[in-house]
Scaffold this active site. Sequence first.
Site, PDB file in Angstrom:
ATOM      1  N   TYR A  71       2.228   4.839   1.296  1.00 34.20           N
ATOM      2  CA  TYR A  71       2.176   5.548   2.580  1.00 34.20           C
ATOM      3  C   TYR A  71       0.993   6.515   2.554  1.00 34.20           C
ATOM      4  O   TYR A  71       0.691   7.113   1.518  1.00 34.20           O
ATOM      5  CB  TYR A  71       3.467   6.336   2.810  1.00 34.20           C
ATOM      6  CG  TYR A  71       4.719   5.488   2.914  1.00 34.20           C
ATOM      7  CD1 TYR A  71       4.843   4.493   3.883  1.00 34.20           C
ATOM      8  CD2 TYR A  71       5.790   5.706   2.046  1.00 34.20           C
ATOM      9  CE1 TYR A  71       6.000   3.733   3.980  1.00 34.20           C
ATOM     10  CE2 TYR A  71       6.964   4.944   2.144  1.00 34.20           C
ATOM     11  CZ  TYR A  71       7.057   3.963   3.107  1.00 34.20           C
ATOM     12  OH  TYR A  71       8.208   3.215   3.206  1.00 34.20           O
ATOM     13  N   ASP A  76       0.841  -1.182   0.000  1.00 35.83           N
ATOM     14  CA  ASP A  76       0.000   0.000   0.000  1.00 35.83           C
ATOM     15  C   ASP A  76       0.883   1.241   0.000  1.00 35.83           C
ATOM     16  O   ASP A  76       1.940   1.234   0.632  1.00 35.83           O
ATOM     17  CB  ASP A  76      -0.823  -0.013   1.301  1.00 35.83           C
ATOM     18  CG  ASP A  76      -2.258   0.417   1.104  1.00 35.83           C
ATOM     19  OD1 ASP A  76      -2.794   0.191   0.010  1.00 35.83           O
ATOM     20  OD2 ASP A  76      -2.836   0.969   2.049  1.00 35.83           O
ATOM     21  N   HIS A 131       8.754  -9.530   6.321  1.00 33.46           N
ATOM     22  CA  HIS A 131       8.600  -8.120   5.960  1.00 33.46           C
ATOM     23  C   HIS A 131       9.553  -7.271   6.809  1.00 33.46           C
ATOM     24  O   HIS A 131       9.826  -7.609   7.960  1.00 33.46           O
ATOM     25  CB  HIS A 131       7.155  -7.685   6.206  1.00 33.46           C
ATOM     26  CG  HIS A 131       6.795  -6.383   5.572  1.00 33.46           C
ATOM     27  ND1 HIS A 131       7.061  -5.167   6.170  1.00 33.46           N
ATOM     28  CD2 HIS A 131       6.189  -6.099   4.385  1.00 33.46           C
ATOM     29  CE1 HIS A 131       6.632  -4.198   5.386  1.00 33.46           C
ATOM     30  NE2 HIS A 131       6.102  -4.722   4.295  1.00 33.46           N
ATOM     31  N   PHE A 142       7.932   1.570  -0.682  1.00 32.36           N
ATOM     32  CA  PHE A 142       8.902   1.760   0.400  1.00 32.36           C
ATOM     33  C   PHE A 142       9.627   3.110   0.344  1.00 32.36           C
ATOM     34  O   PHE A 142      10.283   3.504   1.302  1.00 32.36           O
ATOM     35  CB  PHE A 142       9.942   0.626   0.451  1.00 32.36           C
ATOM     36  CG  PHE A 142       9.375  -0.707   0.818  1.00 32.36           C
ATOM     37  CD1 PHE A 142       8.945  -0.961   2.112  1.00 32.36           C
ATOM     38  CD2 PHE A 142       9.260  -1.720  -0.123  1.00 32.36           C
ATOM     39  CE1 PHE A 142       8.410  -2.197   2.461  1.00 32.36           C
ATOM     40  CE2 PHE A 142       8.734  -2.960   0.211  1.00 32.36           C
ATOM     41  CZ  PHE A 142       8.309  -3.198   1.507  1.00 32.36           C
TER      42      PHE A 142
END
Length: 226
Positions: A70, A68, A190, A81
Site C-alpha cells: 500500500y 505491491d 483478485h 493485504f
Amino acid sequence: MTQINPKIEAGWLEALRDEFQQDYFILLKQFLLEEKRLYKIYPPGDRIFAAFDFTPFDKVKVVLLGQDPYHGEGQAHGLCFSVPQGVRQPPSLVNIFQELQNDLGITPPAHGNLEKWAQQGVLLLNATLTVRANMAGSHQKKGWENFTDAVIRTLSEQKEHLVFLLWGNYAQAKEELIDTSRHAVLKSAHPSPFSVYRGFYGCRHFSKTNELLTGFGKTPIDWNLS
C-alpha cells in the site's frame, strides 16, 4: 564483491544467501538508498522483510501472493493485504474478510492486521517489497520481482506440501515457478472491487486451504482475527 547481509530471519537468510549477493540485489539496494534520500518510501525500513520475520522459513505452510505494498501514509507494514491496527481496512481487505465470513462464518474483525495469520505459517508475500509514497507501482521492475520469484522457487524446491493462494492474473502468472506435483495451488480472481464478483466471492479458499493442510498432516490455520 559487495557483501549484503540484510536483517532477515535466520532460516530465510540461509535459504536465500546467494540472492543477496547477486548483481540485481546490489543494484536494488543502491536504488532504494537513493529513493530514501529523495522520497518517502513504504513500508519503514525495519518492516521491509516483515513477512519473512513473522513466518520463518521452517514454519511456512501457506503462501499468499500480493503485488505491491500500500502506498498511503501508515498503511504498509510488510505483509501483503494487511494494515496495522487502527488503520482503515482497504477495499480488497474488506472483500477478503467478506469471503472469509461467507466461507467459514467468521465475523469480519474490526482491524486489518494479518500478523496472526503470518505467525501461523501464512507467508504474506508481495512481489514488490517497497513503494514510493503515493505512487503505486513505483518500485516495480527494479529487482524486487527477481528476489521474490527466487523466494517462490526456493519454497517450491525445498519444501513439501505447501498451499499457494494465487488471487488475480498477476499472482497466477507465478504458478510457473511452483512444482504443482509437490504443492497445492488455489486460484481465483483478485479481491479488488473491480474483480471480486468475477470469482473471488465463492472461492472458499480459507476452508479449502485447511482441508488441504489437514490432508497433508499439518495443523489448519485459525483464520479468526478477532
